[in-house]
Write an enzyme that holds these catalytic residues in place. Structure first.
Site, mmCIF file in Angstrom:
data_model
loop_
_atom_site.group_PDB
_atom_site.id
_atom_site.type_symbol
_atom_site.label_atom_id
_atom_site.label_comp_id
_atom_site.label_asym_id
_atom_site.label_seq_id
_atom_site.Cartn_x
_atom_site.Cartn_y
_atom_site.Cartn_z
ATOM 1 C CD GLU A 199 44.185 15.120 26.543
ATOM 2 O OE1 GLU A 199 44.392 15.463 25.522
ATOM 3 O OE2 GLU A 199 42.764 15.448 27.153
ATOM 4 C CB SER A 576 22.080 69.841 63.168
ATOM 5 O OG SER A 576 21.009 70.820 62.843
#
Length: 913
Positions: A199, A576
């Site tokens: 780079e 219930s």
């Protein structure tokens, strides 16, 4: 002129001539605008003579020899000049050259400037001048708008949100970018050198902008006309990645240069390099060198070889093209080039270079698989983090520890899936998910169809390739094949109504057909067997009753199949399973477990069209409250609520954390016609389990930021952990170890004790006897079933867990006759609690102060001295020596039954008092 490049613009030449004429006029001291025609002609003649003199300048020669080239009319000679005088009277033209000041010494700065721009350097100078002016203007306009590079000192890298279980098991990760920031001191020199080689090898020499590279890029652009080279240094890439866009324009490049120079003045080279290594993109959502090393090689940075470091360094230039997973050939070529650069720069020796070139690349995707499958809980965490910290919460590197236990969560998922498959198998085979024409298909074609199928854990998609009388051959993908025996197919039935029990069986030969896309699952022998994705849904949640911590939560068969979380987001009628809260209200106002209520039809106003019945369509007459709850008698419960009063019951039930949606106005409330989620129902049952304290369910234990600092630590209000149940040889006390924040006690502990006793009766002799297979006397609970078997519930608890299980169809379809809470949901609950309580000792309750033991005649519900009587515990203040009507005794309690109710049920019979 000698060359094209030195030609002057014709307009410039004419302008120069005008200047020269004006200068000549000035030298003679003549005002040209006052001359007569004769004098004007005389002057023009002398000027022409000067132009014809042998000592004239080179550029004058060029103009005189080629007037058209000069862009002006030919200069007039003396003979051509107009004159009114006869020719013989004309003044002789002097041949002496006109004396002028040397051009090398302009008489003024302005004159020098005019002379210079009229020279052969005019065009380059004009271009340079314009460029300089443009650059100055650009800098002046752009510089004030540039971002502050000081913010690079405090960069917060985007890291995913990670979720863990309470025991540290990795659950999930959220965020677009995978990143593991590292300090530059922790990056090996070899890795740094690999990036510098490819780079920016002059990184530590230039000041952010490499003049050599910039010149090379300009030359390339002039030769090709394309912006193929950006001449970007590492500093320029940092600037672009943090502040700019990747577009290729001259304006963006100039801005990048200005910013880079500023960055270089603000940060050190080491700081810039560290930002670069942590920010660059490596493909597959990996950002930064730390994440890249883990993703591609599953290694820390200090274990990377030179070849691996070079491979990683080659990716950022083109993350898609140079990727070792998606394009290994191109990536290998790039790696070898970087290794060569590293050798040229002296970063590696010849032996290392040759060894690295010969090394095969073993890059692969090593994504961290979840150690715990808990998609519903992980999604709850994600949503909660966004709610409190905003959308950026998933990219700030937060580490969240949930309250779920990995073992319990796994057990809960398996219990739910087993229950849903068991139900699905009871109700027959619905057929294949799809039917394909596989004639002529290659394995690659079949792989494509299989990969498109929804991924359901444990249920593998397969294509039937051949059917025989003994079974079927299936293709599982990736070249895998298997055979399903007739026993594995015999359960398959035709599609039938869900409410029916039986259906015609299909023979093994016609259970499936060639081209069917089916699901298969490993059986206990390790062989593949036919199965299907259950159409029925379910949910299971288990919380700690002491503080409300969610220990396990499953919102459906698989999060990959459906994201809807039924444990939290669903609202269904609890049936219930809601009755215990009404019974608790009655106990708090003077009723006892031995009080009698009549299980008979309820008389309602004529305008009421509701006609409630018991599930078995029978009436038992007067029965004790214990029996009424254990057998889940609807009529007895309605009569109890009618005697208690709806308003009084609702006031009491609000203490459990329920809102209006759970308590509709009307007697049907006791049958669970409101709407609740499983986790909300668990919240209510926890009050019974912990001795009367209201705790709020929560699922986030701790939150840490990216630096490991704890930003949140749960400290919920809690119940006393050892003040209620006792385990083993220990004994519960009324003191115990109290938490730092006590939860609110909302019901009397004596009521909680009585309710635990009543709910145990449900398991011993009621609708939940299937739970007795656990052989634990410390588990209690209540079944729940809604009309037409559309919902099946079981809510129960033990000293350490409150667990609620639900089963039903998302479209409110019928489960089928007999598929109530005592079967469909209870099986799921039992499977989970068996594993959850495997290492837990039996827990028992100590009798709270204020309860008195009495012996009751079970047939008449009155106190008896007979040894055949059953023992009951009643609250001390409700007991009197005299035998009196129970309603009168209940009226002496604080509140008593509501007088506002037009009671049509018989009076409660209770001769205990």
């Amino acid at each position: 002129m000698r060359s094209r490049s030195n030609r002057m613009d014709p307009r410039s030449i004419q302008s120069s001539l005008d200047v020269r004429h004006a200068s000549a006029d000035a030298c003679h001291g003549v005002q040209s605008d006052t001359l007569d025609a004769k004098t004007r002609a005389d002057i023009l003649g002398r000027a022409a003579g000067s132009m014809a003199h042998p000592q004239r300048t080179e550029w004058n020669l060029a103009q005189a020899s080629d007037p058209a080239r000069a862009g002006a009319r030919p200069l007039p000679h003396a003979a051509d000049a107009p004159s009114s005088a006869p020719k013989d009277n004309a003044r002789p033209v002097s041949t002496r050259p006109v004396r002028r000041r040397s051009s090398r010494f302009p008489r003024s700065v302005f004159g020098w400037f005019v002379h210079f721009i009229s020279s052969a350097f005019a065009l380059p100078m004009q271009v340079a001048l314009l460029g300089l002016v443009g650059a100055t203007v650009f800098v002046g306009v752009t510089l004030p708008d540039l971002p502050d590079v000081e913010q690079l000192r405090n960069v917060q890298f985007k890291e995913p949100l990670r979720v863990y279980a309470a025991d540290g098991a990795f659950m999930s990760e959220f965020g677009v970018q995978r990143r593991r920031p590292v300090a530059l001191k922790d990056v090996p020199p070899l890795v740094i050198q690999a990036f510098l080689a490819t780079e920016d090898s002059r990184f530590f020499e230039h000041r952010g902008v490499d003049a050599v590279g910039m010149g090379r890029a300009i030359l390339s652009y002039l030769q090709t006309g394309t912006k193929s080279q950006g001449a970007s240094t590492i500093s320029m890439q940092v600037t672009r990645n943090f502040f700019l866009t990747p577009e290729k324009t001259f304006q963006r490049k100039l801005t990048e240069v200005l910013l880079t120079l500023h960055v270089e003045q603000t940060l050190t080279k080491e700081e810039i390099l560290e930002l670069y290594l942590n920010q660059i993109f490596f493909g597959h959502r990996a950002y930064g060198i730390g994440a890249a090393a883990a993703l591609y090689y599953d290694k820390p940075l200090d274990q990377l070889t030179a070849a691996e470091a070079a491979m990683l360094a080659g990716i950022p230039k083109a993350p898609s093209a140079n990727n070792p997973v998606t394009n290994p050939a191109r990536a290998l070529e790039r790696r070898d080039y970087i290794l060569g650069r590293m050798r040229e720069l002296g970063y590696i020796d010849e032996d290392t270079y040759r060894t690295s070139l010969a090394a095969p690349d073993r890059a692969a995707l090593h994504r961290r698989a979840p150690e715990l499958e808990a998609g519903y809980v992980a999604e709850m965490v994600r949503a909660e983090m966004i709610r409190f910290y905003g959308e950026d919460a998933i990219s700030q590197g937060y580490r969240v520890t949930a309250t779920v236990d990995s073992r319990l969560q796994t057990d809960a998922q398996e219990a739910l899936r087993t229950a849903l498959r068991r139900y699905d198998r009871r109700h027959g085979y619905r057929g294949p998910e799809a039917s394909l024409d596989i004639a002529g298909m290659t394995e690659a074609d079949m792989d494509a169809h299989l990969s498109a199928a929804t991924r359901i854990p444990g249920l593998e998609p397969a294509l039937v390739t051949r059917v025989t009388r003994r079974g079927a051959e299936v293709y599982l993908g990736q070249g895998r094949r298997s055979t399903l025996g007739s026993r594995d197919l015999s359960w398959a039935r035709t599609s039938r109504n869900r409410a029916r029990w039986n259906g015609p069986k299909r023979s093994a030969s016609n259970a499936v057909a060639v081209g069917d896309l089916i699901r298969v699952k490993r059986n206990q022998d390790g062989d593949w067997a036919l199965t299907q994705v259950p159409a029925v849904s379910g949910a299971l949640v288990s919380i700690d009753p002491h503080d409300g911590a969610v220990r396990a939560l499953v919102g459906g068969y698989a999060f990959t199949g459906t994201k809807f979380n039924r444990a939290v987001d669903m609202r269904r009628q609890p049936g219930s399973s809601f009755k215990p809260f009404v019974y608790a209200a009655a106990l708090s106002r003077g009723w006892t477990p031995a009080s009698l209520v009549k299980d008979v039809a309820v008389k309602l106003p004529r305008r009421e069209r509701w006609n409630p019945k018991n599930a078995d369509h029978k009436e038992l007459g007067p029965i004790r409250l214990r029996q009424a709850l254990a057998l889940s008698r609807n009529l007895a419960s309605i009569n109890l609520l009618q005697s208690l009063g709806i308003d009084a019951a609702q006031d009491y039930i609000r203490r459990f954390g329920f809102g209006p949606e759970a308590m509709p106005q009307g007697l049907s409330m006791v049958l669970g016609t409101g709407e609740l989620s499983p986790v909300k129902l668990a919240e209510g049952y926890a009050v019974f389990a912990n001795g009367g304290y209201h705790v709020i369910p929560y699922f986030i234990e701790r939150i840490e930021d990216a630096d490991g600092r704890v930003v949140f630590q749960a400290n919920p209000p809690s119940a006393c952990r050892d003040c209620w149940f006792k385990t083993g040889d220990g004994s519960a006390t009324t003191r115990g170890t109290e938490p730092t924040r006590m939860a609110e006690r909302v019901i009397d502990p004596r009521t909680a004790f009585q309710m635990t006793s009543l709910l145990r009766e449900v398991v011993e002799h009621g609708t939940a006897t299937r739970a007795k297979k656990l052989e634990r006397p410390d588990i209690v609970g209540k079944t729940g079933t809604t009309n037409d078997y559309r919902d099946a519930w079981f809510a129960g608890y033990q000293a350490d867990f409150v667990t609620v299980a639900w089963m039903g169809f998302d479209d409110f379809g019928k489960l089928g006759r007999g598929e109530g809470g005592g079967k469909a949901a209870l099986g799921m609950w039992v499977d989970f609690m068996r594993e959850a309580l495997a290492d837990r000792p039996i827990a028992t309750l100590d009798l709270p102060a204020g309860l008195i033991e009495v012996r009751v005649d079970p047939a008449r519900g009155v106190e008896t001295g007979s040894k055949n009587g059953i023992l009951e515990y009643v609250q001390e203040e409700f007991r009197t020596e005299a035998e009196s009507a129970p309603v009168a005794v209940a009226d002496r309690s604080r509140g008593g039954p509501s007088r506002s109710v037009n009671r049509s049920a018989p009076r409660v019979m209770d001769d205990l008092f």
